[in-house]
Write a protein that holds these residues in place. Structure first.
Motif, PDB file in Angstrom:
ATOM      1  N   ALA A  41      27.984 -19.501 -31.182  1.00  0.00           N
ATOM      2  CA  ALA A  41      29.431 -19.102 -31.478  1.00  0.00           C
ATOM      3  C   ALA A  41      29.303 -18.265 -32.918  1.00  0.00           C
ATOM      4  O   ALA A  41      29.930 -17.451 -33.453  1.00  0.00           O
ATOM      5  N   GLU A  42      28.357 -19.114 -33.910  1.00  0.00           N
ATOM      6  CA  GLU A  42      28.365 -18.507 -35.223  1.00  0.00           C
ATOM      7  C   GLU A  42      27.455 -17.189 -35.302  1.00  0.00           C
ATOM      8  O   GLU A  42      27.967 -16.314 -35.967  1.00  0.00           O
ATOM      9  N   LYS A  43      26.524 -17.051 -34.643  1.00  0.00           N
ATOM     10  CA  LYS A  43      25.555 -15.939 -34.591  1.00  0.00           C
ATOM     11  C   LYS A  43      26.234 -14.811 -33.896  1.00  0.00           C
ATOM     12  O   LYS A  43      26.028 -13.534 -34.321  1.00  0.00           O
ATOM     13  N   VAL A  44      26.523 -14.967 -32.539  1.00  0.00           N
ATOM     14  CA  VAL A  44      26.484 -14.055 -31.681  1.00  0.00           C
ATOM     15  C   VAL A  44      28.147 -13.557 -31.690  1.00  0.00           C
ATOM     16  O   VAL A  44      28.663 -12.555 -31.660  1.00  0.00           O
ATOM     17  N   ARG A  45      29.034 -14.499 -31.613  1.00  0.00           N
ATOM     18  CA  ARG A  45      30.373 -14.555 -31.535  1.00  0.00           C
ATOM     19  C   ARG A  45      31.105 -14.406 -33.006  1.00  0.00           C
ATOM     20  O   ARG A  45      32.182 -13.926 -33.233  1.00  0.00           O
ATOM     21  N   LYS A  46      30.186 -14.423 -34.283  1.00  0.00           N
ATOM     22  CA  LYS A  46      30.545 -14.310 -35.426  1.00  0.00           C
ATOM     23  C   LYS A  46      31.770 -15.256 -35.952  1.00  0.00           C
ATOM     24  O   LYS A  46      32.807 -14.608 -36.624  1.00  0.00           O
ATOM     25  N   ILE A  47      31.549 -16.507 -35.536  1.00  0.00           N
ATOM     26  CA  ILE A  47      32.664 -17.232 -35.932  1.00  0.00           C
ATOM     27  C   ILE A  47      32.334 -18.259 -36.909  1.00  0.00           C
ATOM     28  O   ILE A  47      31.110 -18.923 -36.917  1.00  0.00           O
ATOM     29  N   ASP A  48      32.948 -18.185 -38.315  1.00  0.00           N
ATOM     30  CA  ASP A  48      32.593 -19.006 -39.439  1.00  0.00           C
ATOM     31  C   ASP A  48      32.711 -20.510 -39.097  1.00  0.00           C
ATOM     32  O   ASP A  48      33.980 -20.938 -38.786  1.00  0.00           O
ATOM     33  N   ARG A  49      31.725 -21.163 -39.268  1.00  0.00           N
ATOM     34  CA  ARG A  49      32.060 -22.904 -38.953  1.00  0.00           C
ATOM     35  C   ARG A  49      32.901 -22.886 -37.855  1.00  0.00           C
ATOM     36  O   ARG A  49      33.864 -23.642 -37.606  1.00  0.00           O
ATOM     37  N   PRO A  50      32.231 -22.740 -36.738  1.00  0.00           N
ATOM     38  CA  PRO A  50      33.059 -22.989 -35.120  1.00  0.00           C
ATOM     39  C   PRO A  50      32.990 -24.506 -34.927  1.00  0.00           C
ATOM     40  O   PRO A  50      32.204 -25.443 -35.380  1.00  0.00           O
ATOM     41  N   ARG A  51      34.368 -24.574 -34.334  1.00  0.00           N
ATOM     42  CA  ARG A  51      34.736 -25.978 -34.056  1.00  0.00           C
ATOM     43  C   ARG A  51      34.202 -26.478 -32.688  1.00  0.00           C
ATOM     44  O   ARG A  51      34.512 -25.718 -31.761  1.00  0.00           O
ATOM     45  N   ILE A  52      33.527 -27.528 -32.583  1.00  0.00           N
ATOM     46  CA  ILE A  52      32.847 -27.927 -31.534  1.00  0.00           C
ATOM     47  C   ILE A  52      33.759 -29.282 -30.922  1.00  0.00           C
ATOM     48  O   ILE A  52      33.864 -30.522 -31.638  1.00  0.00           O
ATOM     49  N   GLY A  53      33.986 -29.158 -29.663  1.00  0.00           N
ATOM     50  CA  GLY A  53      34.920 -30.148 -29.100  1.00  0.00           C
ATOM     51  C   GLY A  53      34.123 -30.795 -27.818  1.00  0.00           C
ATOM     52  O   GLY A  53      33.435 -30.074 -27.219  1.00  0.00           O
ATOM     53  N   LEU A  54      34.616 -31.936 -27.650  1.00  0.00           N
ATOM     54  CA  LEU A  54      33.906 -32.887 -26.425  1.00  0.00           C
ATOM     55  C   LEU A  54      35.116 -32.900 -25.295  1.00  0.00           C
ATOM     56  O   LEU A  54      36.063 -33.632 -25.647  1.00  0.00           O
ATOM     57  N   LEU A  55      34.930 -32.447 -24.199  1.00  0.00           N
ATOM     58  CA  LEU A  55      35.773 -32.557 -23.156  1.00  0.00           C
ATOM     59  C   LEU A  55      36.053 -33.985 -22.850  1.00  0.00           C
ATOM     60  O   LEU A  55      35.051 -34.566 -22.316  1.00  0.00           O
ATOM     61  N   ASN A  56      37.081 -34.490 -22.720  1.00  0.00           N
ATOM     62  CA  ASN A  56      37.498 -35.982 -22.351  1.00  0.00           C
ATOM     63  C   ASN A  56      38.854 -36.031 -21.662  1.00  0.00           C
ATOM     64  O   ASN A  56      39.520 -35.090 -21.817  1.00  0.00           O
ATOM     65  N   ILE A  57      39.211 -37.407 -21.285  1.00  0.00           N
ATOM     66  CA  ILE A  57      40.467 -37.403 -20.826  1.00  0.00           C
ATOM     67  C   ILE A  57      41.497 -37.743 -21.694  1.00  0.00           C
ATOM     68  O   ILE A  57      42.752 -38.156 -21.423  1.00  0.00           O
ATOM     69  N   GLY A  58      41.173 -37.896 -23.003  1.00  0.00           N
ATOM     70  CA  GLY A  58      42.155 -38.237 -24.181  1.00  0.00           C
ATOM     71  C   GLY A  58      41.577 -37.682 -25.476  1.00  0.00           C
ATOM     72  O   GLY A  58      40.440 -37.692 -25.540  1.00  0.00           O
ATOM     73  N   THR A  59      42.481 -37.579 -26.491  1.00  0.00           N
ATOM     74  CA  THR A  59      41.894 -37.125 -27.746  1.00  0.00           C
ATOM     75  C   THR A  59      41.223 -38.099 -28.622  1.00  0.00           C
ATOM     76  O   THR A  59      40.558 -38.098 -29.706  1.00  0.00           O
ATOM     77  N   GLU A  60      41.827 -39.553 -28.133  1.00  0.00           N
ATOM     78  CA  GLU A  60      41.575 -40.800 -28.926  1.00  0.00           C
ATOM     79  C   GLU A  60      39.965 -41.061 -29.062  1.00  0.00           C
ATOM     80  O   GLU A  60      39.464 -40.890 -27.859  1.00  0.00           O
ATOM     81  N   GLU A  61      39.355 -41.474 -29.866  1.00  0.00           N
ATOM     82  CA  GLU A  61      38.059 -41.947 -30.102  1.00  0.00           C
ATOM     83  C   GLU A  61      37.641 -43.043 -28.941  1.00  0.00           C
ATOM     84  O   GLU A  61      36.510 -43.023 -28.359  1.00  0.00           O
ATOM     85  N   THR A  62      38.469 -43.757 -28.614  1.00  0.00           N
ATOM     86  CA  THR A  62      38.223 -44.970 -27.641  1.00  0.00           C
ATOM     87  C   THR A  62      38.262 -44.457 -25.979  1.00  0.00           C
ATOM     88  O   THR A  62      38.025 -45.142 -25.196  1.00  0.00           O
ATOM     89  N   LYS A  63      38.778 -43.103 -25.979  1.00  0.00           N
ATOM     90  CA  LYS A  63      38.923 -42.806 -24.488  1.00  0.00           C
ATOM     91  C   LYS A  63      37.609 -42.425 -23.866  1.00  0.00           C
ATOM     92  O   LYS A  63      36.723 -42.046 -24.592  1.00  0.00           O
ATOM     93  N   GLY A  64      37.643 -42.362 -22.513  1.00  0.00           N
ATOM     94  CA  GLY A  64      36.707 -41.700 -21.836  1.00  0.00           C
ATOM     95  C   GLY A  64      35.485 -42.729 -21.036  1.00  0.00           C
ATOM     96  O   GLY A  64      35.972 -43.941 -21.079  1.00  0.00           O
ATOM     97  N   ASN A  65      34.583 -42.254 -20.585  1.00  0.00           N
ATOM     98  CA  ASN A  65      33.638 -43.192 -19.696  1.00  0.00           C
ATOM     99  C   ASN A  65      32.682 -43.551 -20.648  1.00  0.00           C
ATOM    100  O   ASN A  65      32.472 -42.993 -21.907  1.00  0.00           O
ATOM    101  N   GLU A  66      31.476 -44.165 -20.195  1.00  0.00           N
ATOM    102  CA  GLU A  66      30.424 -44.419 -20.996  1.00  0.00           C
ATOM    103  C   GLU A  66      29.563 -43.220 -21.672  1.00  0.00           C
ATOM    104  O   GLU A  66      29.075 -43.240 -22.761  1.00  0.00           O
ATOM    105  N   LEU A  67      29.246 -42.157 -20.842  1.00  0.00           N
ATOM    106  CA  LEU A  67      28.768 -40.928 -21.316  1.00  0.00           C
ATOM    107  C   LEU A  67      29.660 -40.279 -22.451  1.00  0.00           C
ATOM    108  O   LEU A  67      29.078 -40.103 -23.573  1.00  0.00           O
ATOM    109  N   THR A  68      30.965 -40.139 -22.417  1.00  0.00           N
ATOM    110  CA  THR A  68      31.558 -39.362 -23.320  1.00  0.00           C
ATOM    111  C   THR A  68      31.816 -40.234 -24.703  1.00  0.00           C
ATOM    112  O   THR A  68      31.956 -39.729 -25.704  1.00  0.00           O
ATOM    113  N   LYS A  69      31.967 -41.582 -24.422  1.00  0.00           N
ATOM    114  CA  LYS A  69      32.096 -42.643 -25.420  1.00  0.00           C
ATOM    115  C   LYS A  69      30.821 -42.456 -26.443  1.00  0.00           C
ATOM    116  O   LYS A  69      30.788 -42.366 -27.784  1.00  0.00           O
ATOM    117  N   LYS A  70      29.830 -42.697 -25.756  1.00  0.00           N
ATOM    118  CA  LYS A  70      28.478 -42.421 -26.727  1.00  0.00           C
ATOM    119  C   LYS A  70      27.946 -40.978 -27.108  1.00  0.00           C
ATOM    120  O   LYS A  70      27.703 -41.013 -28.206  1.00  0.00           O
TER     121      LYS A  70
END
Length: 335
Positions: A161-190
């Motif tokens: 995203a930074e090198k090729v798409r030329k986005i300064d400090r790109p935002r990285i998100g984790l796909l989950n079933i909710g935005t709260e830290e405690t949401k998700g399964n074992e994989l997404t929580k870890k």
């Protein structure tokens, strides 16, 4: 720089592949092309041989071939030969619109994985309502994944995203079933905990699937099983929406008049949501740029994929990934 291209892969090969190369050759004078496939069929559509080399082969990997078996048995297939050219240092990147699984296997077994990267990831750039788009990975290279793999996916997506798409400090998100830290399964929580603690990229937390097209992140990370289902859901929803819209606009004379007035705007909207405009899906984690163009790519789709490969080579994306892994910014030399 040299780009190896499987001229026989995809629904519209070799015509659209060759025409896309011709379009790119006019614009990118610093690129040489090596086309692998049936020479006679390629020459039918080749209008300029400048900076173009053809390597003849009658063998190709079909869309219904079992990926790993095809790569091992069809040593002279156009896709395999293109990847081999990269492995042998004859080309800097590899492009194919052919069998996705076979290209992933070819990238992994022929070109090889970057030391320290546990799993490669397939990463297209998908559209957003603003037209900016976002990178999503993994979309099918790994049906099963560990939290440590998602951590590495975030790094590779951030660098792209930074090198090729030329986005300064790109935002990285984790796909989950909710935005709260405690949401998700074992994989997404870890994965959340690991991504929160690393210092290599800008992690913005969990992202819900309903917000994917709303510009909430520049890179979205998930496992390949989930990612592939999300991609196909987006494709299906988009196709269904435009189909229903067309039916509504054609069901009366009044609506047909309105459609005539709106035609230009509707075509622009459709183009805005066409992710082929962003190029192909990158196979991150291998020793050189490997890009999967859409199977139904036309000449312009091949052109945008070549432009994408050129950018990845120029920006030394693979070298940057190697450097970041070596520096241990994810919490160690290897995972």
């Amino acid at each position: 720089m040299k780009i190896a291209i499987d001229a026989m892969g995809g629904d519209n090969a070799p015509k659209e592949i060759v025409l896309g190369v011709m379009e790119a050759a006019k614009q990118f004078k610093d690129v040489e092309f090596i086309l692998f496939g049936k020479e006679e069929a390629i020459l039918e559509h080749l209008t300029d041989k400048t900076r173009v080399t053809i390597v003849h082969t009658d063998e190709k990997i079909e869309s219904d071939d079992e990926p790993v078996r095809a790569v091992k048995r069809k040593k002279n297939a156009s896709m395999v030969l293109a990847a081999t050219a990269v492995k042998d240092g004859e080309a800097d990147a590899c492009i194919s619109a052919g069998n996705t699984g076979a290209l992933m296997s070819t990238g992994l077994f022929v070109i090889g994985r970057i030391k320290g990267i546990e799993r490669p990831a397939l990463a297209p750039t998908l559209p957003t309502i603003s037209g900016k788009g976002f990178v999503m990975l993994d979309l099918g290279a790994n049906s099963d994944a560990k939290a440590e793999h998602l951590l590495q996916f975030g790094l590779m997506g951030s660098i792209y995203a930074e090198k090729v798409r030329k986005i300064d400090r790109p935002r990285i998100g984790l796909l989950n079933i909710g935005t709260e830290e405690t949401k998700g399964n074992e994989l997404t929580k870890k994965a959340f905990e690991l991504m929160k603690e690393q210092t290599a990229y800008h992690f913005v937390g969990n992202i819900e699937s309903r917000d994917l097209l709303m510009d909430v992140a520049d890179v979205v990370v998930t496992d390949g099983f989930t990612g592939n289902m999300v991609l196909k859901s987006l494709e299906g929803t988009g196709a269904a929406f435009f189909s229903m819209l067309k039916m509504s606009l054609m069901n009366s004379f009044k609506n047909k008049l309105a459609a005539g007035v709106l035609k230009k705007d509707l075509l622009a909207l459709r183009a805005k949501m066409d992710y082929s405009e962003y190029g192909g899906a990158c196979l991150f984690g291998v020793q050189a740029p490997v890009i999967k163009a859409h199977g139904s790519s036309n000449a312009h789709g091949i052109f945008t994929t070549i432009r994408q490969a050129r950018d990845m080579i120029q920006k030394q994306m693979v070298e940057t990934i190697k450097s970041e892994i070596d520096q241990g910014k994810l919490g160690g030399e290897t995972i």
